[in-house]
Design an enzyme around this catalytic site. Structure first.
Site, PDB file in Angstrom:
ATOM      1  CB  SER A  99      -7.044  -9.543 -23.677  1.00 15.03           C
ATOM      2  OG  SER A  99      -7.947  -9.531 -24.748  1.00 15.03           O
TER       3      SER A  99
ATOM      4  CB  SER B 207      -6.301  -9.711 -27.664  1.00 17.95           C
ATOM      5  OG  SER B 207      -6.052  -8.827 -26.588  1.00 17.95           O
TER       6      SER B 207
ATOM      7  CE  LYS C 159      -2.542  -7.742 -26.105  1.00 21.03           C
ATOM      8  NZ  LYS C 159      -3.816  -7.727 -25.345  1.00 21.03           N
TER       9      LYS C 159
END
Ligand code: GLN
Length: 423
Positions: free
Chosen positions: A128, A104, A29
């Site tokens: 997330s 997210s 990420k």
């Protein structure tokens, strides 16, 4: 398949040693620092930021033989549930065309679900990792607070967040957790407990004698098709020897409000460092500090980030601190107590991961409240510092459904054991 826009940057970081992840590709990420590879947090503010060091988890990946294949798309600074607030455009959900991948960590889940990476790292402040895992039909683990080092993670709300694995199966997620977990001198919040345990060895699918709690507060109100898939999976666990009990978690009704007050307050303070001087786009200083600070932030931040900084600053301001922030901390303590009590009777608590199936692209963007409410089942776990896993359990109208299991602190092995029974 058309490009899903799962990656902000595709760049290989080779492994440094042979290890348990040799030959495997991992997507990381884009809020996790990678030396020499830009780390944008999905924001224009950091579009050109290249960290001078690796996060501890990235160091551990390379030592374990993994090849990092790139940095994945995300909601700006982790603020969102759909990956649509990214400055680099939305990511498509490979398991549900036309729908969001969740967020997210949507890029990480989409990369795993589409096979663009074998495994991925996400971060979970209020869901997330679990939300995109559920929406894309893959597995995600949010570790106990303190199990995985946050050194090198760009902070959104540091009292809530953990880095964790996203993978096609429970066993593979456990293998990745084994590599990244354990104490780190550079993150004083990491703890000895649980350390680098043999998580993957627990993936034996044995739920005989397991006591599972189901809290009506986390099931009622969810979409009908989601509840159906959830109940079928719980029945399946029961038929394999588990016992299902009703437990009560009245405090979770306050969790979304408490979470957003705490998360936005921490965000407003963490994001103060992006001023165009030390970090971020330059506001072009011409003698007035306030103007240059405002110009940098006006240009660098998107609408959702600005909304949260404003609300968080308000919640912390003199005269309002007790009414909002202090009250949210009380609610947080209440949520913790409720889970402690539940775990006196059961080994895990089960619920739908998300109360709804994946949104259509664009559906929730103009409606922040609907988006915040979709986090109802995931945020209590971060407030209570507990570990949780999301495992795919079928579909509703062709859209993936995830089941969440929550365990006592540092009992990730039980999550892996019970989760592997569902696969
Ligand atoms: N959707 C939640 C939020 O917007 C959770 C995000 C996260 O876990 N990073 O804050």
């Amino acid at each position: 398949m058309a490009d899903l826009n799962a990656f902000v940057t595709r760049e290989e970081i080779p492994s440094t040693e042979e290890g348990p992840l040799s030959g495997r590709t991992v997507a990381v990420k884009d809020n996790i620092s990678t030396e020499g590879v830009r780390t944008t947090c999905g924001s224009n503010m950091l579009a050109d930021y290249v960290p001078p060091y690796d996060a501890t988890v990235v160091e551990r990946l390379r030592e374990a033989g993994a090849t990092v294949v790139g940095k994945t798309n995300m909601d700006e600074f982790g603020m969102g549930t759909t990956t649509e607030t990214s400055a680099f455009g939305p990511t498509e959900n490979p398991a549900a065309p036309g729908r969001v991948p969740g967020g997210s960590s949507g890029g990480s889940a989409a990369a795993v679900a589409s096979g663009e990476a074998d495994l991925a790292l996400g971060t979970d402040t209020g869901g997330s990792i679990r939300c995109p895992a559920a929406f894309c039909g893959v597995v995600g683990i949010k570790p106990t607070y303190g199990l995985v080092s946050r050194y090198g993670l760009v902070a959104y709300a540091n009292s809530l967040e953990q880095i964790g694995p996203i993978a096609p199966t429970v066993e593979e997620a456990a293998e990745l957790l084994e590599v990244i977990s354990g104490p780190d001198d550079r993150d004083a919040t990491t703890r000895e407990e649980g350390g680098r345990a043999d998580y993957s060895g627990a993936a034996d699918g044995d739920v005989d004698g397991l006591d599972i709690g189901v809290a009506p507060e986390l099931v009622e109100g969810a979409d009908e098709g989601v509840v159906e898939a959830f109940r079928a999976a719980v029945d399946d666990l029961e038929s394999r020897g588990a016992t299902v009990h009703e437990v009560s978690l009245p405090s979770v009704e306050t969790a979304v409000q408490a979470y957003y007050v705490i998360a936005m307050s921490e965000a407003s303070s963490n994001l103060a460092r992006f001023d165009g001087v030390r970090y971020g786009v330059s506001g072009g200083y011409d003698g007035d500090w306030n103007e240059s600070f405002a110009a940098s932030r006006e240009e660098g931040f998107g609408a959702e980030v600005k909304r949260r900084i404003l609300l968080g600053t308000y919640a912390l301001s003199a005269g309002y601190h007790d009414r909002y922030y202090a009250k949210a901390q009380d609610a947080r303590a209440w949520v913790k107590r409720d889970f402690d009590e539940a775990f006196e009777d059961v080994d895990v608590v089960a619920s739908p991961t998300m109360p709804v199936p994946p949104f259509e692209m664009g559906e929730s963007l103009d409606d922040p409240l609907t988006m915040y409410l979709a986090d109802a089942n995931t945020v209590p776990i971060n407030l209570a510092d507990l570990p949780a896993i999301s495992v795919p359990v079928g579909e509703t109208d062709g859209l993936p459904v995830g089941l969440q299991l929550v365990a006592p602190a540092f009992d990730e092995r039980t999550l892996v054991r019970a989760g592997s029974a569902l696969a």
